[in-house]
Write a protein that holds these residues in place. Structure first.
Motif, PDB file in Angstrom:
ATOM      1  N   LEU A  60       0.934  -1.268   0.180  1.00 34.47           N
ATOM      2  CA  LEU A  60      -0.330   0.159  -0.210  1.00 34.47           C
ATOM      3  C   LEU A  60       0.663   1.329  -0.187  1.00 34.47           C
ATOM      4  N   SER A  61       0.619   2.473  -0.596  1.00 30.47           N
ATOM      5  CA  SER A  61       1.144   3.774  -0.305  1.00 30.47           C
ATOM      6  C   SER A  61      -0.164   4.681  -0.856  1.00 30.47           C
ATOM      7  N   LEU A  62       0.550   5.384  -0.071  1.00 31.07           N
ATOM      8  CA  LEU A  62      -0.469   6.998  -0.083  1.00 31.07           C
ATOM      9  C   LEU A  62      -0.103   7.851  -0.813  1.00 31.07           C
ATOM     10  N   THR A  63      -1.220   9.073  -0.884  1.00 24.29           N
ATOM     11  CA  THR A  63      -0.328  10.135  -1.839  1.00 24.29           C
ATOM     12  C   THR A  63      -1.452  11.358  -1.419  1.00 24.29           C
ATOM     13  N   PRO A  64      -0.996  12.749  -1.083  1.00 24.83           N
ATOM     14  CA  PRO A  64      -1.390  13.257  -0.878  1.00 24.83           C
ATOM     15  C   PRO A  64      -2.457  14.128  -1.797  1.00 24.83           C
ATOM     16  N   VAL A  65      -3.600  14.788  -1.315  1.00 20.74           N
ATOM     17  CA  VAL A  65      -4.589  15.072  -2.789  1.00 20.74           C
ATOM     18  C   VAL A  65      -4.881  16.889  -2.317  1.00 20.74           C
ATOM     19  N   THR A  66      -4.880  17.014  -0.795  1.00 19.30           N
ATOM     20  CA  THR A  66      -5.481  18.185  -0.191  1.00 19.30           C
ATOM     21  C   THR A  66      -3.895  18.728   0.111  1.00 19.30           C
ATOM     22  N   GLY A  67      -4.625  20.125   0.811  1.00 14.94           N
ATOM     23  CA  GLY A  67      -3.464  20.911   1.052  1.00 14.94           C
ATOM     24  C   GLY A  67      -2.206  21.119   0.390  1.00 14.94           C
ATOM     25  N   GLU A  68      -1.404  21.608   0.750  1.00 21.92           N
ATOM     26  CA  GLU A  68      -0.357  22.390  -0.279  1.00 21.92           C
ATOM     27  C   GLU A  68       0.716  21.231  -0.880  1.00 21.92           C
ATOM     28  N   LYS A 114      -7.635  -1.566   4.285  1.00 16.51           N
ATOM     29  CA  LYS A 114      -6.894  -1.824   2.933  1.00 16.51           C
ATOM     30  C   LYS A 114      -8.473  -1.625   1.646  1.00 16.51           C
ATOM     31  N   GLN A 115      -9.484  -1.892   1.906  1.00 18.58           N
ATOM     32  CA  GLN A 115     -10.645  -1.289   0.987  1.00 18.58           C
ATOM     33  C   GLN A 115     -10.929  -0.258   0.875  1.00 18.58           C
ATOM     34  N   ALA A 116     -10.118   0.800   1.592  1.00 21.82           N
ATOM     35  CA  ALA A 116      -9.779   2.772   0.979  1.00 21.82           C
ATOM     36  C   ALA A 116      -9.985   2.613   0.042  1.00 21.82           C
ATOM     37  N   ALA A 117      -9.961   3.144  -1.165  1.00 22.95           N
ATOM     38  CA  ALA A 117      -9.565   4.001  -2.155  1.00 22.95           C
ATOM     39  C   ALA A 117      -9.158   5.374  -1.601  1.00 22.95           C
ATOM     40  N   PHE A 118      -8.871   6.486  -0.110  1.00 19.93           N
ATOM     41  CA  PHE A 118      -9.342   7.230  -0.120  1.00 19.93           C
ATOM     42  C   PHE A 118      -9.065   7.140   1.781  1.00 19.93           C
ATOM     43  N   LEU A 119      -8.109   8.578   2.791  1.00 16.03           N
ATOM     44  CA  LEU A 119      -8.133   7.949   3.992  1.00 16.03           C
ATOM     45  C   LEU A 119      -7.898   9.821   3.779  1.00 16.03           C
ATOM     46  N   LEU A 148      -6.247  16.585   6.598  1.00 19.10           N
ATOM     47  CA  LEU A 148      -5.777  16.298   5.808  1.00 19.10           C
ATOM     48  C   LEU A 148      -6.461  14.768   4.821  1.00 19.10           C
ATOM     49  N   THR A 149      -6.344  14.763   2.994  1.00 17.99           N
ATOM     50  CA  THR A 149      -6.606  13.781   2.252  1.00 17.99           C
ATOM     51  C   THR A 149      -5.997  12.526   1.935  1.00 17.99           C
ATOM     52  N   PHE A 150      -5.837  11.645   1.664  1.00 16.85           N
ATOM     53  CA  PHE A 150      -4.726  10.912   1.031  1.00 16.85           C
ATOM     54  C   PHE A 150      -5.361   9.836  -0.041  1.00 16.85           C
ATOM     55  N   MET A 151      -4.538   9.437  -1.328  1.00 18.99           N
ATOM     56  CA  MET A 151      -5.389   8.492  -1.874  1.00 18.99           C
ATOM     57  C   MET A 151      -4.266   7.778  -1.759  1.00 18.99           C
ATOM     58  N   GLN A 152      -5.263   6.062  -1.707  1.00 15.80           N
ATOM     59  CA  GLN A 152      -4.667   4.877  -1.487  1.00 15.80           C
ATOM     60  C   GLN A 152      -4.903   4.046  -2.255  1.00 15.80           C
ATOM     61  N   THR A 153      -3.613   3.437  -3.060  1.00 16.20           N
ATOM     62  CA  THR A 153      -2.738   2.404  -3.824  1.00 16.20           C
ATOM     63  C   THR A 153      -2.614   1.263  -3.246  1.00 16.20           C
ATOM     64  N   LEU A 154      -3.191  -0.128  -3.799  1.00 16.93           N
ATOM     65  CA  LEU A 154      -2.407  -1.112  -3.907  1.00 16.93           C
ATOM     66  C   LEU A 154      -1.863  -1.332  -5.465  1.00 16.93           C
ATOM     67  N   THR A 155      -0.443  -1.205  -5.022  1.00 12.95           N
ATOM     68  CA  THR A 155       0.587  -1.659  -5.794  1.00 12.95           C
ATOM     69  C   THR A 155       1.669  -3.153  -6.103  1.00 12.95           C
ATOM     70  N   LYS A 156       0.942  -4.173  -7.112  1.00 15.68           N
ATOM     71  CA  LYS A 156       1.873  -5.211  -7.439  1.00 15.68           C
ATOM     72  C   LYS A 156       3.242  -5.295  -7.806  1.00 15.68           C
ATOM     73  N   GLN A 157       3.987  -5.926  -6.834  1.00 19.94           N
ATOM     74  CA  GLN A 157       5.620  -6.050  -7.184  1.00 19.94           C
ATOM     75  C   GLN A 157       5.518  -7.542  -7.493  1.00 19.94           C
ATOM     76  N   LYS A 158       6.081  -7.186  -8.993  1.00 17.40           N
ATOM     77  CA  LYS A 158       6.656  -8.384  -9.547  1.00 17.40           C
ATOM     78  C   LYS A 158       7.809  -9.215  -9.451  1.00 17.40           C
ATOM     79  N   PRO A 159       7.931 -10.307  -9.494  1.00 14.63           N
ATOM     80  CA  PRO A 159       8.524 -11.464  -9.089  1.00 14.63           C
ATOM     81  C   PRO A 159       9.876 -11.040  -9.511  1.00 14.63           C
ATOM     82  N   ARG A 160      11.070 -11.045  -9.178  1.00 11.95           N
ATOM     83  CA  ARG A 160      11.873 -10.429  -9.935  1.00 11.95           C
ATOM     84  C   ARG A 160      13.437 -11.392 -10.488  1.00 11.95           C
TER      85      ARG A 160
END
Length: 258
Positions: A24-32, A227-232, A246-258
């Motif tokens: 999971l990762s979070l990206t801010p979408v509000t504020g400065e 985990k089910q959230a799209a935003f926090l 503050l609002t953050f967008m939450q994404t689930l990223t799959k990391q492929k095996p090396r």
């Protein structure tokens, strides 16, 4: 037996390496919002408080947030990281509802470092009791196996019975030894994890403190996952101003095996 165990562990390890992982990762979408050293950072203010926040990493069952709190008022502020809370939102930024009770929103409070430190102590104590119990059980099993071996070896028996007896007791000794190795391995792994958890709550997390006018504190705030959230929608409440959101967008990223 040891060869089979090694083959099993090797297969398990290779299987784990081959499977893809996700995080999971979070990206801010509000504020400065600004990008600083490759990281998306956001800032929001109220009359008495300024919050600077960015996502640090996924940390086991938590999302670690790098938070800085600055006191903009003319009196000391009692800052408590466990007052941070968020409401989980769906892709349309509507409030998610609890699966077991649709009338309740999905919301979480940040972890309280002081409480978590004590919980880690309890985990360590339970694990120490577990390994002591395992040692007692292993000793009892070994004594029983030896007694059985001595008793059966003292009886008159043909070669076939003797050979089967030796195989059975050798297997018993090997199983007891394997259990002993597994018990100590589990103990060592768990204690290593508990050491990290203790370090996390004592040294990395920001603790409750009084922030003097014009001063700031910085550290990690740990948010339980949803985990089910799209935003926090993250809130630090203040009685006088309602707090900072503050609002953050939450994404689930799959990391492929090396």
């Amino acid at each position: 037996m040891k060869t089979n165990l090694l083959l099993f562990l090797t297969a398990l390890t290779l299987g784990g390496c081959a499977s893809s992982t996700s995080y999971l990762s979070l990206t801010p979408v509000t504020g400065e919002v600004a990008q600083i050293e490759g990281r998306m950072v956001t800032r929001a203010e109220s009359d008495s408080l300024m919050v600077v926040a960015s996502f640090e990493r996924e940390d086991m069952e938590y999302l670690a947030m790098d938070i800085e709190i600055k006191n903009r008022s003319n009196q000391a502020i009692d800052f408590d990281p466990s007052r941070f809370r968020y409401v989980a939102l769906d892709a349309n930024e509507d409030t998610l509802r609890d699966e077991r009770n649709a009338s309740l929103p999905v919301f979480r409070f940040a972890a309280n470092p002081a409480t978590e430190v004590e919980l880690v102590k309890d985990k360590v104590a339970r694990e120490e009791r577990r390994i002591k119990t395992a040692k007692v059980i292993n000793t009892v099993l070994l004594v029983a196996a030896i007694a059985s071996d001595v008793s059966s070896s003292s009886r008159r028996q043909d070669y076939g019975s003797w050979a089967r007896n030796r195989v059975a007791h050798n297997n018993a000794y090997n199983l007891i030894q394997a259990k002993r190795v597994i018990d100590h391995g589990v103990f060592a792994n768990r204690m290593q994890q508990f050491d990290f958890e203790s370090y996390r709550w004592r040294e990395l997390a920001v603790h409750r403190t009084y922030i003097q006018p014009g001063e700031s504190v910085r550290g990690f705030v740990y948010l339980p996952k949803a985990k089910q959230a799209a935003f926090l929608r993250l809130l630090y409440p203040m009685a006088e101003t309602g707090g900072v959101t503050l609002t953050f967008m939450q994404t689930l990223t799959k990391q492929k095996p090396r």
